[in-house]
Each structure stands twice: as C-alpha cells, then as structure tokens.
Design an enzyme around this catalytic site. Structure first.
Site, short mmCIF file in Angstrom:
data_model
loop_
_atom_site.label_atom_id
_atom_site.label_comp_id
_atom_site.label_asym_id
_atom_site.label_seq_id
_atom_site.Cartn_x
_atom_site.Cartn_y
_atom_site.Cartn_z
N ARG A 174 28.78 11.12 -35.94
CA ARG A 174 28.99 12.30 -36.80
C ARG A 174 30.38 12.30 -37.45
NH1 ARG A 174 24.65 11.79 -35.84
NH2 ARG A 174 23.17 13.18 -34.83
N SER A 224 22.40 21.20 -35.17
CA SER A 224 23.19 21.21 -33.92
C SER A 224 24.59 21.77 -34.18
CB SER A 224 23.33 19.80 -33.37
OG SER A 224 22.07 19.34 -32.96
N GLU A 294 30.20 20.36 -34.28
CA GLU A 294 29.64 19.43 -35.28
C GLU A 294 29.60 20.14 -36.65
OE1 GLU A 294 26.09 17.22 -34.26
OE2 GLU A 294 25.37 17.35 -36.32
C1 LIG Z 1 17.17 22.40 -39.24
C2 LIG Z 1 18.30 21.41 -39.30
C3 LIG Z 1 18.16 20.17 -38.67
C4 LIG Z 1 19.20 19.25 -38.69
N1 LIG Z 1 19.04 18.05 -38.06
C5 LIG Z 1 20.04 17.15 -38.08
C6 LIG Z 1 19.89 15.89 -37.42
O1 LIG Z 1 18.87 15.57 -36.81
N2 LIG Z 1 20.93 15.02 -37.46
C7 LIG Z 1 22.09 15.30 -38.12
O2 LIG Z 1 23.01 14.47 -38.11
N3 LIG Z 1 22.25 16.48 -38.76
C8 LIG Z 1 21.26 17.41 -38.77
N4 LIG Z 1 21.43 18.60 -39.43
C9 LIG Z 1 22.70 18.89 -40.09
C10 LIG Z 1 22.77 18.52 -41.57
O3 LIG Z 1 21.49 18.54 -42.14
C11 LIG Z 1 23.39 17.14 -41.79
O4 LIG Z 1 24.70 17.08 -41.30
C12 LIG Z 1 23.40 16.82 -43.30
O5 LIG Z 1 23.60 15.46 -43.47
C13 LIG Z 1 24.45 17.60 -44.07
O6 LIG Z 1 24.21 17.40 -45.46
P1 LIG Z 1 24.52 18.55 -46.52
O7 LIG Z 1 24.29 17.98 -47.87
O8 LIG Z 1 23.77 19.76 -46.20
O9 LIG Z 1 26.08 18.75 -46.26
P2 LIG Z 1 26.91 20.11 -46.36
O10 LIG Z 1 26.50 21.01 -45.25
O11 LIG Z 1 26.84 20.65 -47.75
O12 LIG Z 1 28.38 19.56 -46.08
C14 LIG Z 1 28.71 19.03 -44.82
C15 LIG Z 1 30.14 18.46 -44.87
O13 LIG Z 1 30.16 17.33 -45.76
C16 LIG Z 1 31.07 17.56 -46.85
N5 LIG Z 1 30.43 17.03 -48.05
C17 LIG Z 1 29.15 17.26 -48.45
N6 LIG Z 1 28.88 16.55 -49.56
C18 LIG Z 1 30.02 15.89 -49.88
C19 LIG Z 1 30.38 14.98 -50.93
N7 LIG Z 1 29.50 14.62 -51.88
N8 LIG Z 1 31.64 14.48 -50.96
C20 LIG Z 1 32.54 14.84 -50.00
N9 LIG Z 1 32.27 15.69 -48.98
C21 LIG Z 1 31.02 16.20 -48.93
C22 LIG Z 1 31.30 19.05 -46.91
O14 LIG Z 1 32.59 19.34 -47.44
C23 LIG Z 1 31.17 19.45 -45.44
O15 LIG Z 1 32.39 19.23 -44.77
C24 LIG Z 1 20.40 19.56 -39.40
C25 LIG Z 1 20.52 20.79 -40.05
C26 LIG Z 1 19.48 21.70 -40.02
C27 LIG Z 1 19.63 23.01 -40.73
#
Ligand SMILES: Cc1cc2nc3c(=O)[nH]c(=O)nc-3n(C[C@H](O)[C@H](O)[C@H](O)COP(=O)(O)OP(=O)(O)OC[C@H]3O[C@@H](n4cnc5c(N)ncnc54)[C@H](O)[C@@H]3O)c2cc1C
Length: 310
Positions: A174, A224, A294
């Site tokens: 992560r 998580s 996380e």
């Molecule tokens: C129901 C559910 C299930 C999930 N299951 C998992 C799982 O199994 N495994 C897992 O690892 N995660 C899981 N997640 C968490 C999440 O989906 C992941 O971490 C996902 O990859 C985050 O992507 P996002 O686009 O939503 O990022 P965001 O939430 O928008 O951003 C997350 C972080 O990344 C940064 N960021 C985002 N995009 C960029 C960019 N283009 N450039 C620079 N920084 C950036 C943001 O500033 C922030 O710090 C889950 C979430 C939910 C709601």
C-alpha cells in the site's frame, strides 16, 4: 476570488466548481466543500489549473475516484483536482496498455479481459481509478497493482512532465513514492499476460462473490481503514479486541468486516476519525500494537490526535 475562478473557467475545457461538496465525490459520502474543484479535460488543462493555483498561492490536492479518502467536515482549502472522465484514454498494444489516470481500474480489467489479457484478477472489485490504484499500490491477497506497472507519466506542480520507471516508484505494501512527493500521475503503461477470457471471467466471478460475502459493500465506506500489521490482519485484531459493531454517531465498525468503517447514513468525518482513535486505543492497550492508517485523511482534522508508529 470569484473573478479569478472565472478566469480559470474560461481558460480550460474541463469543469471548474466553486465550494463543491466533497461528499459527492467520495465513496464514504462524507466531507465539506472543496474551495475549488477542477476536473481537467486533458494535460493542458491540468497544466493551466496548476499554474492558476500557484499564481493564487493555493495548495493542490489530487484525487481519483475518492475511494480511499476521508475528507474533513470543514472541506479542503485550495484546489482539488479530480482526474476522472477527461483522463480516460486507453490504448492496447500487444500485451501492454497505455491508460490514463482517471480510467476506472474495473474498466481496464474488463477491456483487458475482452482481449484475452489477464494477470490482474486479484484487482476485480477494487473501486478506484487507475492513478489512485498505483499511488496506493492497491491489491489483495498479497498481489499488488505495482507488479503490472512498467512506467508512469507524471507532472510536477510547476507543470513539468516526466516519466518514472517501475523501480523509481519504490513500491511496497500500500505504498509508492508518490504518496510522499507532490507529483500528479496522469498515465501509466500496464503489462498483462495472455489468458483465455473464460478463465479470467471465472476468477472475476469468484473474487466478486467473495467480496460480496466478506465486505459491507452496500454501505458507503472507504475499504480497509488500517493497513495489515506485518504478521496478522488488522480486521482480525480489531475483532479480537471486541470492536465489531462499535459506533460513534453514524460511523460504525462493520459487523461483517472489522477493518471497514461504514457510514450508516449521516456520519461525519469527525465521527469516523473519533472511531478510528477508539479502535487504535483499544488495540494498543490490549495488543500493544499501533494500527497504521491505510485511508488518507484530507483537510483539517485538528483536535483528534491519532496514534502513529515512531
Ligand atoms: C468497497 C471498497 C473496497 C476496496 N477494496 C480494496 C482492496 O481490495 N484493495 C485495495 O488496495 N484497496 C481497496 N479499496 C481502496 C481503494 O479502492 C483503493 O485504494 C483505490 O486504488 C484508490 O483509488 P482512487 O482512485 O479512489 O484514489 P483516491 O481515493 O481518489 O486517492 C487515494 C490517494 O491517492 C492519491 N491520488 C489519486 N490519484 C492520484 C493521481 N492521479 N496522482 C497523484 N496522486 C493521486 C490521492 O491524493 C490520495 O492520497 C477499497 C475501497 C472500497 C470503497
């Protein structure tokens, strides 16, 4: 301010929203307004928005799909840049895919499967965008998105564009170096492996079924909350300390999966973070263990001191 925002609106093709409620832009459905929210349409828009923020001395926060963030109740000062529809170009060449940061990770897997390309089956059900998934090095069952990333293209806050190779990203559980640098990932080259679509489909169905059984996906949440400690699961530890079902306001430790906090309806960021602190305290007292976050806290969370590893 309003006048200056009008200038930005006129100079980009994408959207510019003033005082935009962030609860509309995250899976937790929590959070006050972004002072300015920009959805750039392309790389030029991104550059223009960044130089506008710099001129106006405003901090910048970049987001993807908002599935791993908790926005504060008072919102986020400065410019929130949301990489979404505008950044969703995808092109396959052989077993490789060049994909922009705003493309949903599920969409990428679907498109790859249609072409008989797999190797990322562990990621079915992760709801983020491509950029967020790389920054967070998302994954499951000891598999990580990073294993499929050859390189990324990034922009710094001065609008300078450059490429970073896999090894420069210092991927870990992560973690990627992007969490500690002010860089915006705008596209990435993924590598897949050839696999029959039916096989990929079967594994997808299995993974999605497991998620439906084990995760409270019908409630707003951010996945998580804590990282797993090196030798155990955060969910198991939280359950062993009797925290399942614990509530602060409308924020609750899920009855289904103890590492998920769910929003029962009207939870505030303050409720969620107070609950996080409660869980941390119990786990520390009973297990002598500090659980690391996380999820990313974004905005002002003054008044609640979370436990942090030294
Ligand atoms: C129901 C559910 C299930 C999930 N299951 C998992 C799982 O199994 N495994 C897992 O690892 N995660 C899981 N997640 C968490 C999440 O989906 C992941 O971490 C996902 O990859 C985050 O992507 P996002 O686009 O939503 O990022 P965001 O939430 O928008 O951003 C997350 C972080 O990344 C940064 N960021 C985002 N995009 C960029 C960019 N283009 N450039 C620079 N920084 C950036 C943001 O500033 C922030 O710090 C889950 C979430 C939910 C709601």
């Amino acid at each position: 301010m309003r006048k200056s925002v009008e200038v930005l609106k006129e100079s980009i093709k994408g959207e510019v929203l003033l005082n935009e409620p962030l609860f509309k832009h995250c899976s937790f459905k929590i959070g006050g307004p972004a002072e300015v929210l920009v959805k750039p349409y392309d790389v030029y828009d991104l550059q223009t928005a960044l130089s506008w923020a710099k001129r106006n001395k405003m901090p910048v926060f970049v987001m993807g799909n908002g599935t791993n963030v908790i926005f504060s109740d008072s919102g986020v000062a400065g410019v929130v840049i949301k990489l979404s529809e505008g950044f969703s170009y995808l092109e396959f060449s052989g077993t490789e895919a060049l994909v922009q940061a705003g493309f949903p990770i599920q969409g990428l897997l679907e498109e790859a499967m249609k072409r008989g390309l797999g190797g990322m089956e562990f990621a079915w059900g992760i709801p983020g965008a491509v950029g967020g998934s790389i920054v967070m090095n998302a994954g499951s069952n000891s598999h990580f998105v990073s294993t499929r990333v050859n390189y990324i293209d990034v922009m710094d806050l001065n609008g300078k564009v450059f490429q970073m190779k896999h090894d420069e990203l210092k991927f870990d559980y992560r973690y990627s170096i992007l969490q500690d640098e002010e860089l915006i990932l705008f596209d990435a080259l993924f590598n897949f492996e050839r696999r029959p679509p039916e096989e990929i489909g079967r594994e997808r169905d299995l993974n999605l079924r497991m998620r439906r059984q084990k995760q409270p996906i019908s409630y707003p949440c951010a996945g998580s909350v804590f990282k797993n400690p090196p030798t155990t699961y955060a969910g198991r530890v939280i359950e062993e300390t009797g925290c399942k079902g614990l509530k602060v306001g409308d924020a609750q430790i899920s009855e289904l999966h103890a590492n998920f906090i769910v929003n029962l309806g009207n939870a505030t960021a303050f409720d969620v973070v107070s609950l996080i602190r409660k869980v941390q305290n119990r786990v520390y007292k009973q297990k002598d263990l500090i659980l690391d976050l996380e999820v990313k806290l974004v905005g002002n969370f003054e008044g609640i001191e979370l436990l942090k590893k030294k």
